[in-house]
Design a protein around this motif. Structure first.
Motif, mmCIF file in Angstrom:
data_model
loop_
_atom_site.group_PDB
_atom_site.id
_atom_site.type_symbol
_atom_site.label_atom_id
_atom_site.label_comp_id
_atom_site.label_asym_id
_atom_site.label_seq_id
_atom_site.Cartn_x
_atom_site.Cartn_y
_atom_site.Cartn_z
ATOM 1 N N ILE A 68 -32.301 84.753 12.759
ATOM 2 C CA ILE A 68 -32.990 83.902 11.785
ATOM 3 C C ILE A 68 -32.503 84.337 10.409
ATOM 4 N N SER A 69 -31.946 83.409 9.660
ATOM 5 C CA SER A 69 -31.375 83.763 8.362
ATOM 6 C C SER A 69 -32.077 83.052 7.226
ATOM 7 N N ALA A 70 -32.074 83.706 6.081
ATOM 8 C CA ALA A 70 -32.443 83.088 4.805
ATOM 9 C C ALA A 70 -31.647 83.850 3.752
ATOM 10 N N HIS A 71 -31.390 83.209 2.633
ATOM 11 C CA HIS A 71 -30.553 83.902 1.649
ATOM 12 C C HIS A 71 -31.337 84.222 0.385
ATOM 13 N N VAL A 72 -31.056 85.395 -0.130
ATOM 14 C CA VAL A 72 -31.767 85.884 -1.306
ATOM 15 C C VAL A 72 -30.925 85.761 -2.567
ATOM 16 N N ASP A 73 -29.657 85.403 -2.422
ATOM 17 C CA ASP A 73 -28.820 85.192 -3.600
ATOM 18 C C ASP A 73 -29.102 83.821 -4.199
ATOM 19 N N LEU A 187 -36.136 78.629 -5.812
ATOM 20 C CA LEU A 187 -36.878 78.469 -4.556
ATOM 21 C C LEU A 187 -35.888 78.352 -3.399
ATOM 22 N N ASP A 188 -34.726 77.835 -3.700
ATOM 23 C CA ASP A 188 -33.563 77.890 -2.825
ATOM 24 C C ASP A 188 -32.890 79.251 -3.041
ATOM 25 N N ASP A 189 -33.151 80.257 -2.241
ATOM 26 C CA ASP A 189 -33.811 80.139 -0.962
ATOM 27 C C ASP A 189 -34.904 81.216 -0.816
ATOM 28 N N LYS A 190 -35.431 81.632 -1.970
ATOM 29 C CA LYS A 190 -36.410 82.716 -1.908
ATOM 30 C C LYS A 190 -37.719 82.276 -1.271
ATOM 31 N N ALA A 191 -38.009 80.963 -1.303
ATOM 32 C CA ALA A 191 -39.187 80.472 -0.588
ATOM 33 C C ALA A 191 -39.037 80.723 0.910
ATOM 34 N N SER A 192 -37.825 80.568 1.419
ATOM 35 C CA SER A 192 -37.582 80.798 2.845
ATOM 36 C C SER A 192 -37.622 82.283 3.192
ATOM 37 N N VAL A 193 -37.124 83.135 2.295
ATOM 38 C CA VAL A 193 -37.205 84.578 2.526
ATOM 39 C C VAL A 193 -38.674 84.999 2.630
ATOM 40 N N ALA A 194 -39.509 84.470 1.748
ATOM 41 C CA ALA A 194 -40.940 84.779 1.807
ATOM 42 C C ALA A 194 -41.548 84.275 3.107
ATOM 43 N N HIS A 212 -38.037 86.731 22.711
ATOM 44 C CA HIS A 212 -36.730 87.368 22.765
ATOM 45 C C HIS A 212 -36.522 88.240 21.535
ATOM 46 N N ASP A 213 -35.507 89.079 21.583
ATOM 47 C CA ASP A 213 -35.179 89.920 20.430
ATOM 48 C C ASP A 213 -34.788 89.035 19.240
ATOM 49 N N LEU A 214 -35.266 89.431 18.073
ATOM 50 C CA LEU A 214 -34.947 88.710 16.849
ATOM 51 C C LEU A 214 -34.159 89.602 15.902
ATOM 52 N N VAL A 215 -33.165 89.036 15.247
ATOM 53 C CA VAL A 215 -32.443 89.726 14.186
ATOM 54 C C VAL A 215 -32.499 88.824 12.962
ATOM 55 N N PHE A 216 -32.999 89.364 11.882
ATOM 56 C CA PHE A 216 -33.145 88.618 10.637
ATOM 57 C C PHE A 216 -32.009 88.997 9.702
ATOM 58 N N LEU A 217 -31.259 87.999 9.264
ATOM 59 C CA LEU A 217 -30.188 88.226 8.302
ATOM 60 C C LEU A 217 -30.619 87.660 6.959
ATOM 61 N N ILE A 218 -30.846 88.544 6.000
ATOM 62 C CA ILE A 218 -31.138 88.130 4.628
ATOM 63 C C ILE A 218 -29.800 88.187 3.894
ATOM 64 N N ALA A 240 -31.074 78.847 10.694
ATOM 65 C CA ALA A 240 -30.985 79.049 9.252
ATOM 66 C C ALA A 240 -32.237 78.459 8.621
ATOM 67 N N VAL A 241 -32.871 79.239 7.772
ATOM 68 C CA VAL A 241 -34.067 78.768 7.078
ATOM 69 C C VAL A 241 -33.688 78.606 5.613
ATOM 70 N N ASP A 242 -33.624 77.370 5.189
ATOM 71 C CA ASP A 242 -33.176 77.054 3.839
ATOM 72 C C ASP A 242 -33.931 75.822 3.387
ATOM 73 N N MET A 243 -33.911 75.568 2.082
ATOM 74 C CA MET A 243 -34.752 74.500 1.552
ATOM 75 C C MET A 243 -34.312 73.127 2.053
ATOM 76 N N GLY A 244 -35.305 72.248 2.231
ATOM 77 C CA GLY A 244 -35.038 70.856 2.544
ATOM 78 C C GLY A 244 -34.939 70.054 1.257
ATOM 79 N N ALA A 245 -33.935 69.183 1.179
ATOM 80 C CA ALA A 245 -33.707 68.410 -0.038
ATOM 81 C C ALA A 245 -34.514 67.110 -0.014
ATOM 82 N N MET A 246 -34.705 66.548 -1.204
ATOM 83 C CA MET A 246 -35.466 65.311 -1.361
ATOM 84 C C MET A 246 -34.683 64.333 -2.215
ATOM 85 N N GLY A 247 -34.804 63.042 -1.886
ATOM 86 C CA GLY A 247 -34.102 62.039 -2.681
ATOM 87 C C GLY A 247 -33.820 60.783 -1.890
ATOM 88 N N ASP A 248 -32.843 59.997 -2.343
ATOM 89 C CA ASP A 248 -32.501 58.721 -1.716
ATOM 90 C C ASP A 248 -32.104 58.905 -0.257
#
Length: 345
Positions: A68-73, A187-194, A212-218, A240-248
């Motif tokens: 399960i990944s999320a990015h902190v950069d 919030l991209d992507d610190k909301a997902s890290v939280a 099952h075994d989980l490995v978290f990649l930040i 991958a846990v990352d922000m969902g976009a909004m728009g047209d």
């Protein structure tokens, strides 16, 4: 499985992460926060050679390993040159519109550890002076940082210890409103890290184990495309846990968990995506299934690097991505709930 996320823990950690500068390539301080949180929860912590964090949570069955990944950069900039008038020319880190950072406060991080503040402006910043101030094109070569020091020329700036290659971070300015909205840069992507830490905190507090075994990649280089080009060995599935976009042509709202069926790297795994949709329906989690043609994730990077995995992508809905972003706290909490249901089922 239904869990009750610790909402105050998630929001407090989110604000702490948002207040910590971390443009891609300059993430040591925020990774230290990740380390401290992991240690407080007694979660094993290690790092890859790029400095990203790896957290592990043993499951009931080790026959499958889920990443399960999320990015902190985050987005940011670097000093490209010191101008003769004492301002700084910039080069962008990550993809954003130049007008989205105009008039924003920032910090300049020198290699000596000294930090200076400043403001990002166009080089024609005043309608009282420049006849083309309104039409002046907001592009990288026309943007500069005005340093909050009494400098008049390049030599004055160099005496401060500021030099080419120093990182520039944008002030996030996080606010949690009484209506539950969270507005901030990055919030991209610190909301997902939280949200991921909400999952870990719940496991420790409520005493449940994943199936099952989980490995978290930040990860710490997602915004420049290679955050999860390397993933730990033995992974079968990756979310991958990352922000969902909004728009047209998109259904996602700020209160939704986004489930991405396809992005610029192609379709995500059909069975994993279907299972996430079914779980969201069963748990009455507000969600939307969308396609993001201008979007890539850590799972995209892992697949393109040749990893033999199945992959899916979810995350809280975020408005105005890569600008002044906003989501709702329930989208973050429900991201945690959906992840828990997936890994504990």
């Amino acid at each position: 499985m239904k869990i009750q996320p610790n909402e105050s823990y998630i929001l407090d950690l989110l604000v702490k992460l948002l207040d910590t500068p971390s443009p891609s390539g300059f993430t040591r301080e925020v990774i230290q926060i990740v380390r401290e949180e992991a240690e407080a929860l007694s979660i094993p912590f290690s790092q890859n050679e790029k400095g990203g964090a790896i957290l592990t949570l043993k499951g009931k069955d080790s026959s499958c390993r889920i990443a399960i990944s999320a990015h902190v950069d985050t987005l940011g900039a670097m000093v490209r040159a010191v101008n003769s008038n004492g301002t700084l020319a910039i080069t962008s880190v990550g993809g954003f519109m130049m007008n989205s950072i105009e008039n924003e406060y920032c910090q300049i991080h020198t290699r000596s550890g000294k930090v200076y503040t400043g403001t990002i402006l166009s080089s024609h910043p005043s309608v009282h002076v420049y006849s083309d101030a309104r039409e002046f094109k907001r592009e990288e070569r026309n943007m500069e940082v005005r340093i909050d020091e009494l400098v008049e020329n390049k030599e004055d700036v160099l005496k401060l210890g500021i030099s080419v290659g120093d990182f520039i971070s944008f002030d996030a300015r996080p606010v949690v409103t009484s209506s539950g909205l969270v507005k901030s840069r990055h919030l991209d992507d610190k909301a997902s890290v939280a949200a991921l830490f909400g999952l870990l905190e719940s496991s420790r507090r409520e005493g449940w184990l994943p199936r099952h075994d989980l490995v978290f990649l930040i990860s710490n280089f997602e915004e420049v495309g290679h955050g999860a080009a390397w993933i730990p060995e033995g992974v079968n599935e990756m979310i991958a846990v990352d922000m969902g976009a909004m728009g047209d042509n998109l259904s996602c709202k700020e209160t939704d968990v986004s489930i991405c069926a396809k992005d610029s790297s192609g379709p995500y795994d059909y069975e994993m995506t279907g299972r996430l949709i079914d779980l969201a329906k069963a748990l009455d989690i507000p969600h939307a299934v969308d396609i993001y043609p201008h979007y890539g994730s850590d799972a995209s990077a892992a697949l393109q690097a040749g990893h033999n995995i199945r992959a899916a992508l979810i995350g809280p809905g975020v408005h105005a991505s890569h600008a002044m972003e906003r989501t709702h706290k329930q989208a973050i909490f429900n991201t945690t709930r959906l992840l828990a249901a997936y890994v504990a089922e």
